[in-house]
Design a protein around this motif. Structure first.
Motif: not given
Length: 803
Positions: A239-240, A291, A294-297
């Motif tokens: 998780p970022s 980023t 559709d998500r923060e990497w």
């Protein structure tokens, strides 16, 4: 999507390089599916495949060269004599060369399990005979696609006698032979093989075909697992972290994101389009955020531990990412073009430099900024071409049977009760001093020193134990640093509790006999020999340094031992950390700030000062002739060529004449690859921390190797491979415990002396291995690994001894 056309345009564009593209590791087979001579023959067990230019326009060669392990060439010479060695290493047996022509039917295939294979016709053999180059699993699918595209364009130039930029998709398609199957190179009972079933590619852009196949192959590296193996779970992104508020954007670029997958040993694409942002988030604090749509990497602070590596050949940036639980991941960003990568590099390096130096990047000179940027990308140094020609010879060799005398520690008829493995004295080995004049090594353990003899068959044999290191007044202390002196008859010791003095131990008596007060006000932070090999002579003087002064110490003086006329003191806080000398007595001094000064003599200003990268320098070595300066930082080494190659001082060393403002030497930053760093930390849960790196030593020997260690791993770099910008310049050896100190045996680069917390080894460098998932993860059962020579003791040998 990263386009192969752009890559090949970039590769072809640099005409200064003979080599255009290479596959660094694989095996070469000759396969004869229809021949009674035999089905398959292994030609080179370990080889490098290269596409290179010839002396004629529009003519290119496919070259497969045999690679040798460290020392294998010398071993052949010893076994067969000079004539035999010359025959064994002749061009025909060492290298296979093929003119890249359409008649070769050159093609590639990705097999089940992710194995990549190149094949082409053996035009001098029987019908159906093929050469096959089976790529090592460490070779990424993107490299395979690039290599094939380069080969196709070389064939186009040969046929049409014009540059490949003019090629149309239809013209390139005629060199695509992927519809022809490639039989397996392994020796099987029948030449029939099972390959991935797929129809011949439809007539379309060949680059799109390869690009899609590349992406498919990258996915297959982890998705395809042999039925007999246990299910392998691919590495997934953690998780970022939450994104902090930015006060200034330093770089913001779009790229393709890949994550290193531990089970498959390759980078896997995660997102084809992300935005990588470097921002300032506080005073001297910076943040890297990636980023997707559709998500923060991921997000993490910009610090030295990210281990940044920029490769403009592949338009990539590789770095490490650490989570709060200490886990390490290796990520790759791939940019659309060189200009984009250069903008991102400038922003990231500015942030990293400012974080380390607490000084604004723009306040430095253009030359200093370029020096820093050069250090963080792949460079080919001077002499690279010659080095490459001389050294395509060290790779894998079968482990030699060790017929040398075993240490008592491992006698098979000895009971476990007779061996002291981990003495319970509360101390561990901490330092190592290797003798030059006499075959002895000295290991510091708390307030004790163990003495070991080097035997003719490259063993270590316990000689004696100095059980109490104490001042002339009888106060016990643990030496912080030691240095052999005066033909190895004395040892100079540093006591951390008395920073203004040094002590002399008479090694014949095993006793400290003198205390040398250096100065009332100037402390001794570190010290070094007067010249590189001064310990082999009766030279009495040596160098000392404090945080802001460099001086000479002469023990023969009455009172304080500092030579006042040879003192060079600075008013600013330079934070000097370490020093080294050449055979002529030139001096290199490094600091905790990361800068390096070069002096031709004491008492004068430095002839050259190299800018700081920002990381503290913890170790320094210099080649005997002064050509190479080797600095150790916590997560990387820095190799600097001190010889000036142009300008009015051409041919002079930076020790003799200063470099011009606009011609500072190109630094070579020696690092472990980010994927190896991630695997190291995955195994040990400990970040990198290199021991002071050293060259091999010997009055008549050239520096050919570099040795250092981090955690339980010893790492050695091959100088010729480093100078040739080879992708595999280092090998490793893993131990069960942390390596506390290491150095080469004097006069050889073939044997390394290693101090572990409770053992001392002499290990053959031939036992070092390429860093692979297996060699990194494999924990030895004990120190008696292949090539290891260990000194152990029976209980009867231990008298006040930790050994």
């Amino acid at each position: 999507m990263f386009m192969l056309r752009n890559v090949t345009k970039y590769l072809f564009g640099d005409t200064s390089k003979e080599s255009i593209v290479e596959i660094p590791q694989g095996q070469l087979y000759l396969v004869r599916p229809l021949s009674p001579k035999g089905y398959s023959e292994l030609i080179f067990k370990d080889a490098v495949a290269t596409i290179r230019r010839t002396g004629q326009e529009f003519q290119y060669q496919l070259v497969v060269q045999r690679a040798y392990e460290e020392g294998e060439e010398e071993l052949l010479a010893e076994e067969d004599g000079e004539d035999g060695a010359e025959e064994a290493l002749s061009t025909d047996k060492d290298e296979k060369t093929f003119l890249l022509d359409q008649s070769l039917h050159f093609r590639s295939e990705i097999r089940e399990g992710g194995e990549a294979v190149f094949a082409w016709r053996d035009q001098s053999g029987d019908p159906g005979d093929l050469y096959e180059f089976v790529c090592d699993h460490s070779v990424q699918a993107g490299e395979v696609g690039t290599f094939e595209m380069v080969a196709i364009k070389c064939q186009y130039e040969r046929k049409y006698r014009k540059p490949q930029e003019a090629a149309t998709e239809k013209e390139l398609q005629q060199f695509n032979f992927t519809d022809q199957t490639i039989p397996s190179a392994s020796a099987v009972s029948s030449p029939t093989t099972k390959t991935i079933e797929s129809p011949p590619p439809k007539p379309k852009a060949i680059e799109d075909s390869i690009a899609k196949q590349t992406k498919k192959d990258m996915s297959s590296r982890t998705s395809k697992v042999k039925a007999s193996d246990k299910e392998v779970v691919p590495t997934t992104a953690p998780p970022s972290a939450s994104v902090p508020k930015a006060t200034e954007i330093m770089a913001k670029e779009r790229a393709e994101l890949h994550l290193f997958d531990f089970p498959s040993g390759s980078f896997m694409i995660q997102d084809s389009s992300v935005v990588a942002t470097v921002s300032e988030i506080g005073k001297w604090q910076y943040w890297l955020q990636i980023t997707g749509n559709d998500r923060e990497w991921l997000g993490q602070p910009v610090v030295a531990d990210i281990n940044p590596v920029f490769n403009f050949e592949y338009l990539s940036f590789i770095f490490n990412h650490y989570t709060n639980d200490g886990s390490a991941y290796s990520w790759l960003l791939r940019f659309k073009d060189q200009e984009t990568e250069e903008r991102f590099q400038e922003g990231l390096m500015a942030a990293l430099w400012e974080q380390l130096n607490e000084l604004k990047w723009k306040k430095t000179t253009d030359d200093d900024r370029q020096y820093v940027l050069d250090a963080f990308q792949d460079l080919t140094m001077e002499d690279a071409e010659n080095a490459a020609k001389q050294d395509d010879e060290e790779e894998e060799v079968e482990e030699l049977e060790d017929n040398s005398q075993q240490s008592e520690h491992y006698d098979s008829d000895e009971s476990a009760e007779d061996v002291v493995v981990k003495p319970e004295d509360g101390d561990i080995n901490s330092q190592l001093a290797v003798g030059y004049k006499h075959d002895r090594s000295f290991v510091v353990r708390g307030s004790k020193i163990g003495v070991f003899k080097h035997t003719p068959n490259n063993n270590l044999e316990f000689s004696t134990n100095i059980s109490k290191v104490e001042t002339p007044g009888g106060k016990l202390f643990s030496p912080k640093k030691v240095m052999l002196h005066a033909e190895d008859t004395d040892m100079i010791l540093q006591n951390e509790n008395n920073p203004n003095s040094l002590y002399r131990m008479d090694l014949e008596y095993g006793k400290v006999v003198d205390e040398w007060k250096v100065h009332d006000d100037i402390q001794v932070k570190n010290f070094a020999p007067e010249k590189k090999y001064a310990q082999m002579t009766g030279e009495q003087t040596f160098l000392g340094l404090s945080h802001n002064a460099l001086y000479r110490v002469d023990p023969r003086l009455s009172g304080n031992k500092m030579v006042d006329s040879d003192l060079k003191q600075y008013t600013s806080k330079n934070a000097f950390s370490t020093a080294a000398t050449t055979e002529k007595g030139y001096i290199a001094v490094a600091s905790e700030k990361g800068d390096i000064r070069m002096f031709d003599k004491l008492g004068l200003r430095a002839k050259t000062q190299l800018p700081a990268l920002g990381d503290p320098i913890v170790g320094l070595d210099v080649s005997a002739d002064g050509r190479w300066v080797l600095a150790t930082c916590r997560t990387y080494l820095l190799l600097i060529d001190a010889l000036q190659s142009s300008g009015k001082n051409e041919g002079k060393l930076g020790f003799e004449k200063g470099f011009a403002k606009d011609s500072k030497p190109q630094p070579r930053r020696l690092t472990l690859s980010p994927s190896h760093v991630a695997q190291f930390q995955y195994e040990t849960k400990v970040p990198l921390s290199f021991t002071p790196a050293r060259f091999n030593t010997g009055v008549d020997d050239k520096e050919t190797s570099i040795i250092t260690a981090t955690g339980p791993f010893i790492v050695t770099w091959n100088m010729k491979k480093v100078l040739a910008a080879r992708k595999d310049p280092y090998t490793i050896k893993r131990y069960e415990e942390e390596v506390k100190a290491d150095d080469f045996k004097y006069g050889s680069d073939k044997n390394v002396i290693v101090a572990l917390p409770n053992e001392v080894n002499m290990v053959a460098k031939q036992s070092f291995r390429k860093p692979t998932r297996e060699s990194i993860a494999a924990t030895p059962r004990g120190s008696r690994g292949a090539g290891g020579r260990v000194s152990g003791l029976r209980k009867s040998d231990v008298v006040n001894s930790p050994y």
